[in-house]
Design an enzyme around this catalytic site. Structure first.
Site, PDB file in Angstrom:
ATOM      1  N   LYS A   1       5.465  -2.247   6.040  1.00  0.00           N
ATOM      2  CA  LYS A   1       4.325  -1.371   6.340  1.00  0.00           C
ATOM      3  C   LYS A   1       3.885  -1.531   7.796  1.00  0.00           C
ATOM      4  O   LYS A   1       3.582  -0.557   8.485  1.00  0.00           O
ATOM      5  CB  LYS A   1       3.166  -1.691   5.379  1.00  0.00           C
ATOM      6  CG  LYS A   1       3.445  -1.236   3.955  1.00  0.00           C
ATOM      7  CD  LYS A   1       2.429  -1.788   2.963  1.00  0.00           C
ATOM      8  CE  LYS A   1       2.822  -1.413   1.525  1.00  0.00           C
ATOM      9  NZ  LYS A   1       1.943  -2.018   0.504  1.00  0.00           N
TER      10      LYS A   1
ATOM     11  N   GLN B   1      -2.714  -6.449  -0.141  1.00  0.00           N
ATOM     12  CA  GLN B   1      -1.420  -6.380  -0.826  1.00  0.00           C
ATOM     13  C   GLN B   1      -1.544  -6.966  -2.238  1.00  0.00           C
ATOM     14  O   GLN B   1      -2.005  -8.087  -2.415  1.00  0.00           O
ATOM     15  CB  GLN B   1      -0.361  -7.131  -0.008  1.00  0.00           C
ATOM     16  CG  GLN B   1       1.038  -7.009  -0.569  1.00  0.00           C
ATOM     17  CD  GLN B   1       1.570  -5.570  -0.566  1.00  0.00           C
ATOM     18  OE1 GLN B   1       1.406  -4.837   0.400  1.00  0.00           O
ATOM     19  NE2 GLN B   1       2.190  -5.159  -1.660  1.00  0.00           N
TER      20      GLN B   1
ATOM     21  N   ASP C   1      -5.777   2.424   0.568  1.00  0.00           N
ATOM     22  CA  ASP C   1      -4.917   2.296  -0.618  1.00  0.00           C
ATOM     23  C   ASP C   1      -5.476   3.123  -1.774  1.00  0.00           C
ATOM     24  O   ASP C   1      -4.803   3.282  -2.800  1.00  0.00           O
ATOM     25  CB  ASP C   1      -4.796   0.828  -1.038  1.00  0.00           C
ATOM     26  CG  ASP C   1      -3.470   0.219  -0.595  1.00  0.00           C
ATOM     27  OD1 ASP C   1      -2.534   1.001  -0.299  1.00  0.00           O
ATOM     28  OD2 ASP C   1      -3.375  -1.015  -0.551  1.00  0.00           O
TER      29      ASP C   1
END
Ligand code: NDP
Length: 294
Positions: free
Chosen positions: A54, A98, A121
């Site tokens: 990412k 994450q 997210d």
């Protein structure tokens, strides 16, 4: 019939080129470069790889990324404190925590600490809640589900009125995909480990989204002729002919399904590249929202 291959790699690369162009413009016009903070707790090797990918993708489109790697024994209070600090930083437009977090941490509380304006997210309960309500729009949609819908749109698949079957009901893939499809006026069936007569349910799908994490579980004769198949699953299987003895496959038996479907995503090279492209798009959107451009 041989299905058209839905080339997620190519579609994602076009999206990334557009993002890079917009970032360049933002830097020139406003002197602002979008920034993404990636919070990683513990030493899960897959998580480290994902964060690395990412951050590399950010660099390629000109988005600044900031990595925060915390040890596995970090406390709940410490993670939440970091997230709150990042909420205050003007150079951080998006915060990515994450997942999965180590088991001693309360994931829901950490995700709730992310500022709504930085929830790139799309996992904040308020954004997920809006996704579940008629007539409401979340500020950010989770990346993999957004990527699934974008693939359908890029291939001009008619979603409204279609019978869509989603295999899997996880918070990060199955459930948000189902909610997005409902927003787009599909008739949606969500399947899970307790679903009865799964092959029969799947056979009704004009659009099938598979996100179960079971290698090649969906057989060719489960697919309705002409269906569009989006395979989210990523599973490693043994392959003595491969260099490292394994290869990646999806949740769908690709070879059998492609003889029946009208269009299908490969694994790898289907949904995976879209996930990262959508995260970049969300980060750019966060920066645009801050500038009042959306
Ligand atoms: P989870 O394990 O969180 O969820 C799996 C879902 O599948 C659950 O809802 C489970 O049902 C259901 N399920 C499991 N076994 C069966 C079965 N035999 N029949 C029917 N349903 C079943 O997985 P995720 O949603 O996180 O991920 C799914 C897959 O997608 C994985 O392979 C993952 O690696 C991949 N993935 C890929 C991404 C990408 O970018 N390409 C991003 C994220 C995930 P129940 O709820 O009843 O337990």
């Amino acid at each position: 019939m041989t299905a058209t291959l839905i080339d997620g790699k190519e579609i994602a690369s076009r999206i990334r080129a557009r993002i890079a162009e917009k970032v360049r413009h933002m830097v020139e016009q406003h002197g602002v470069r979008p920034g993404l903070a990636a919070v990683l707790v513990g030493d899960n090797p897959a998580s480290h790889t994902y964060v690395k990918m990412k951050r590399k993708a950010c660099a390629e489109v000109g988005i600044e990324s900031f990595g925060f790697e915390l040890p596995a024994d970090t406390t709940q209070a410490e993670v939440e404190r970091l997230v709150r600090e990042l909420n205050e930083r003007p150079d951080v437009n998006g915060i990515l925590v994450q997942l999965p977090l180590p088991p001693h941490l309360d994931e829901a509380r950490v995700l709730s600490a992310v500022g709504l304006d930085k929830d790139v997210d799309g996992f904040h309960p308020v954004n997920i809640g809006r996704l579940a309500m008629k007539g409401r729009q979340p500020d950010f949609v989770p990346a993999t589900p957004a990527g699934v819908i974008r693939l359908l749109d890029e291939c001009a698949v008619q979603i409204a009125g279609a019978n869509a079957v989603v295999l899997g009901r996880s918070n990060i893939v199955g459930m948000p995909v189902a909610l997005l499809l409902i927003h787009r006026d599909a008739t949606v069936t969500v399947c899970h480990s307790r679903t009865r007569d799964l092959p029969d349910v799947v056979r009704r799908a004009d659009i099938l989204v598979a996100a179960v994490g079971r290698a090649q579980m969906v057989k060719g004769d489960w697919i309705k002729p002409g269906a569009v198949v989006i395979d989210v699953g990523t599973n490693k299987i043994a392959d003595p002919t491969a260099k490292n003895g394994t290869r990646m496959v999806g949740d769908v038996d690709f070879e059998a399904a492609k003889a029946v479907a009208s269009a299908i995503t490969p694994v790898p090279g289907g949904v995976g590249p879209m996930t990262i492209a959508m995260l970049l798009e969300n980060t750019l959107r966060a920066a645009e929202l801050k500038l009042g451009q959306c």
